[in-house]
Design an enzyme around this catalytic site. Structure first.
Site, PDB file in Angstrom:
ATOM      1  N   LEU A  37       0.809  -1.222   0.000  1.00  0.00           N
ATOM      2  CA  LEU A  37       0.000   0.000   0.000  1.00  0.00           C
ATOM      3  C   LEU A  37       0.841   1.270   0.000  1.00  0.00           C
ATOM      4  O   LEU A  37       1.912   1.323   0.594  1.00  0.00           O
ATOM      5  CB  LEU A  37      -0.921   0.002   1.230  1.00  0.00           C
ATOM      6  CG  LEU A  37      -1.876  -1.196   1.319  1.00  0.00           C
ATOM      7  CD1 LEU A  37      -2.751  -1.083   2.564  1.00  0.00           C
ATOM      8  CD2 LEU A  37      -2.742  -1.320   0.077  1.00  0.00           C
ATOM      9  N   GLY A  40      -1.706   6.458  -2.497  1.00  0.00           N
ATOM     10  CA  GLY A  40      -2.856   6.367  -3.408  1.00  0.00           C
ATOM     11  C   GLY A  40      -3.942   5.495  -2.808  1.00  0.00           C
ATOM     12  O   GLY A  40      -5.125   5.854  -2.783  1.00  0.00           O
ATOM     13  N   HIS A  41      -3.540   4.330  -2.294  1.00  0.00           N
ATOM     14  CA  HIS A  41      -4.514   3.432  -1.654  1.00  0.00           C
ATOM     15  C   HIS A  41      -5.159   4.132  -0.456  1.00  0.00           C
ATOM     16  O   HIS A  41      -6.367   4.024  -0.245  1.00  0.00           O
ATOM     17  CB  HIS A  41      -3.818   2.166  -1.148  1.00  0.00           C
ATOM     18  CG  HIS A  41      -3.211   1.311  -2.233  1.00  0.00           C
ATOM     19  ND1 HIS A  41      -1.863   1.135  -2.361  1.00  0.00           N
ATOM     20  CD2 HIS A  41      -3.786   0.575  -3.209  1.00  0.00           C
ATOM     21  CE1 HIS A  41      -1.612   0.321  -3.380  1.00  0.00           C
ATOM     22  NE2 HIS A  41      -2.759  -0.034  -3.918  1.00  0.00           N
ATOM     23  N   GLY A 151      -9.489   3.437  -7.890  1.00  0.00           N
ATOM     24  CA  GLY A 151      -8.701   4.568  -8.366  1.00  0.00           C
ATOM     25  C   GLY A 151      -8.854   4.775  -9.864  1.00  0.00           C
ATOM     26  O   GLY A 151      -8.915   3.811 -10.632  1.00  0.00           O
ATOM     27  N   ASP A 154      -6.331   3.214 -12.556  1.00  0.00           N
ATOM     28  CA  ASP A 154      -6.660   2.077 -13.418  1.00  0.00           C
ATOM     29  C   ASP A 154      -8.011   2.379 -14.068  1.00  0.00           C
ATOM     30  O   ASP A 154      -9.040   1.806 -13.702  1.00  0.00           O
ATOM     31  CB  ASP A 154      -6.690   0.795 -12.590  1.00  0.00           C
ATOM     32  CG  ASP A 154      -5.348   0.524 -11.944  1.00  0.00           C
ATOM     33  OD1 ASP A 154      -4.465  -0.008 -12.616  1.00  0.00           O
ATOM     34  OD2 ASP A 154      -5.163   0.885 -10.759  1.00  0.00           O
ATOM     35  N   GLN A 157     -10.042  -0.362 -15.728  1.00  0.00           N
ATOM     36  CA  GLN A 157     -10.590  -1.271 -14.710  1.00  0.00           C
ATOM     37  C   GLN A 157     -11.873  -0.690 -14.115  1.00  0.00           C
ATOM     38  O   GLN A 157     -12.885  -1.388 -13.979  1.00  0.00           O
ATOM     39  CB  GLN A 157      -9.541  -1.464 -13.616  1.00  0.00           C
ATOM     40  CG  GLN A 157     -10.042  -2.150 -12.361  1.00  0.00           C
ATOM     41  CD  GLN A 157      -8.898  -2.456 -11.412  1.00  0.00           C
ATOM     42  OE1 GLN A 157      -8.200  -3.429 -11.602  1.00  0.00           O
ATOM     43  NE2 GLN A 157      -8.710  -1.640 -10.396  1.00  0.00           N
ATOM     44  N   SER A 189       2.339   3.854  -7.625  1.00  0.00           N
ATOM     45  CA  SER A 189       1.981   2.490  -7.998  1.00  0.00           C
ATOM     46  C   SER A 189       2.885   1.541  -7.232  1.00  0.00           C
ATOM     47  O   SER A 189       4.080   1.827  -7.047  1.00  0.00           O
ATOM     48  CB  SER A 189       2.187   2.296  -9.506  1.00  0.00           C
ATOM     49  OG  SER A 189       2.209   0.911  -9.811  1.00  0.00           O
ATOM     50  N   SER A 190       2.329   0.410  -6.820  1.00  0.00           N
ATOM     51  CA  SER A 190       3.155  -0.589  -6.143  1.00  0.00           C
ATOM     52  C   SER A 190       4.285  -1.030  -7.061  1.00  0.00           C
ATOM     53  O   SER A 190       5.373  -1.385  -6.603  1.00  0.00           O
ATOM     54  CB  SER A 190       2.297  -1.800  -5.753  1.00  0.00           C
ATOM     55  OG  SER A 190       1.147  -1.371  -5.061  1.00  0.00           O
TER      56      SER A 190
HETATM   57  P1  AMP Z   1      -3.826  -2.252  -6.679  1.00  0.00           P
HETATM   58  O1  AMP Z   1      -3.399  -2.588  -5.283  1.00  0.00           O
HETATM   59  O2  AMP Z   1      -2.729  -1.758  -7.546  1.00  0.00           O
HETATM   60  O3  AMP Z   1      -4.680  -3.318  -7.298  1.00  0.00           O
HETATM   61  O4  AMP Z   1      -4.780  -0.987  -6.518  1.00  0.00           O
HETATM   62  C1  AMP Z   1      -5.880  -1.008  -5.658  1.00  0.00           C
HETATM   63  C2  AMP Z   1      -6.705   0.222  -5.896  1.00  0.00           C
HETATM   64  O5  AMP Z   1      -5.913   1.384  -5.667  1.00  0.00           O
HETATM   65  C3  AMP Z   1      -7.232   0.324  -7.335  1.00  0.00           C
HETATM   66  O6  AMP Z   1      -8.555   0.827  -7.311  1.00  0.00           O
HETATM   67  C4  AMP Z   1      -6.279   1.295  -7.956  1.00  0.00           C
HETATM   68  O7  AMP Z   1      -6.828   1.999  -9.046  1.00  0.00           O
HETATM   69  C5  AMP Z   1      -6.016   2.228  -6.788  1.00  0.00           C
HETATM   70  N1  AMP Z   1      -4.780   2.965  -6.983  1.00  0.00           N
HETATM   71  C6  AMP Z   1      -3.558   2.481  -7.322  1.00  0.00           C
HETATM   72  N2  AMP Z   1      -2.670   3.474  -7.458  1.00  0.00           N
HETATM   73  C7  AMP Z   1      -3.346   4.625  -7.205  1.00  0.00           C
HETATM   74  C8  AMP Z   1      -2.974   6.021  -7.207  1.00  0.00           C
HETATM   75  N3  AMP Z   1      -1.754   6.411  -7.487  1.00  0.00           N
HETATM   76  N4  AMP Z   1      -3.940   6.926  -6.897  1.00  0.00           N
HETATM   77  C9  AMP Z   1      -5.203   6.533  -6.617  1.00  0.00           C
HETATM   78  N5  AMP Z   1      -5.603   5.242  -6.607  1.00  0.00           N
HETATM   79  C10 AMP Z   1      -4.697   4.312  -6.905  1.00  0.00           C
END
Ligand code: AMP
Length: 283
Positions: A37, A40-41, A151, A154, A157, A189-190
């Site tokens: 995390l 952003g998360h 977010g 994506d 998505q 981003s992770s």
């Molecule tokens: P993930 O863990 O990458 O699957 O992301 C989980 C959620 O966090 C998804 O809804 C992503 O779109 C959102 N997310 C990832 N990176 C960001 C970011 N930089 N800003 C806002 N939301 C994000």
């Protein structure tokens, strides 16, 4: 803020808690994540807390949304760090099932993602959105979420999932949250953890380029010319390969029709060394 964050790993334990909440009339907000995390998360968590009485964050690295050649085995994982961040963010519950809990022996049902999943990511990651749609349908049912926050990072998505919720009459509302960026513009981003120091310096060129393209298109520039220029720019900046840089209809992700006045979105996926970065901006 509590000293520890509550974590459950079985649907049985999850249901015991969510049933109690529902009996008390509390609404439930869900933030699905794959862990590792970052801010952003956490911005999504804040939004979920604002929109619902209870906030649940799921942490599940979903194997079915990774193709055989993708980064499932090296995807960053840091459960202890994640739990500390979620404790600080004051979430009510962390839902962290094992792969066996999610897909037990004999599991065989799935969601086929709709038309919004066909191109862009869908073309380069076949089957990805079927995996995403299926796991999200399961998460929505498991948590009995009233809202779920995703977010815009994506963007496709989010579009695919909105289509699924509408098409399958799922009883929850999806909320899109703006992309959190580093001070130099790179979308958090992770997967940024994969970047070398040199690559990290090049990475913001993607956002800078698609932002400039969005600006040009909004001022009436020809889309094909703008896209060709943008592609040249990211390669000149040091990106290795472009999967796509495209301007699309922001709602359907179909072809852009600037003359119609419909909202447009620039979406991009580019390789920096061995790392695939995606980003998007509104026109
Ligand atoms: P993930 O863990 O990458 O699957 O992301 C989980 C959620 O966090 C998804 O809804 C992503 O779109 C959102 N997310 C990832 N990176 C960001 C970011 N930089 N800003 C806002 N939301 C994000």
């Amino acid at each position: 803020m509590s000293e520890t964050v509550k974590i459950v790993r079985t649907v049985h334990d999850l249901r015991k808690i969510t049933r109690k909440w529902r009996d008390r009339g509390h609404s439930i907000g869900l933030v699905p994540t794959m862990g590792a995390l970052h801010a952003g998360h956490i911005s999504l968590v804040k939004l979920a807390k604002k929109k619902a009485d209870r906030a649940v964050v799921s942490i599940f690295v979903n194997p079915t949304q990774f193709a055989a050649n993708e980064d499932l085995s090296r995807y960053p994982r840091d459960e202890a760090g994640d739990l500390e961040k979620l404790r600080t963010a004051d979430v009510d519950l962390v839902w962290a099932p094992s792969v066996e809990e999610m897909y037990p022996l004999g599991y065989s049902t799935g969601v086929r993602a709709g038309s919004a999943a066909k191109e862009l990511e869908g073309e380069f990651r076949p089957g990805h959105f079927d995996g995403v749609a299926t796991v999200c349908a399961k998460l929505f049912n498991q948590v009995t979420a009233d809202i779920a926050v995703f977010g815009e990072k994506d963007f496709q998505q989010l579009t695919v999932l909105r289509q699924m919720v509408r098409d399958l009459n799922m009883p929850l509302k999806l909320i899109g949250a703006p992309t959190k960026r580093d001070t130099d513009g790179l979308a958090l981003s992770s997967r940024n953890a994969y970047l070398s120091l040199t690559e990290r310096k090049i990475a913001p060129a993607l956002y800078a380029t698609i932002s400039a393209l969005a600006e040009d298109v909004s001022e009436g520039a020809d889309i094909a010319t703008g896209v060709a220029n943008a592609k040249r720019k990211v390669i000149a900046a040091g990106f290795k390969k472009i999967d796509y840089i495209e301007v699309r209809d922001a709602e359907t992700l179909g072809p852009a029709t600037p003359e119609s006045g419909r909202p447009l979105r620039v979406l991009a996926a580019c390789w920096l060394g061995k790392t695939r970065l995606i980003d998007n901006v509104a026109v």
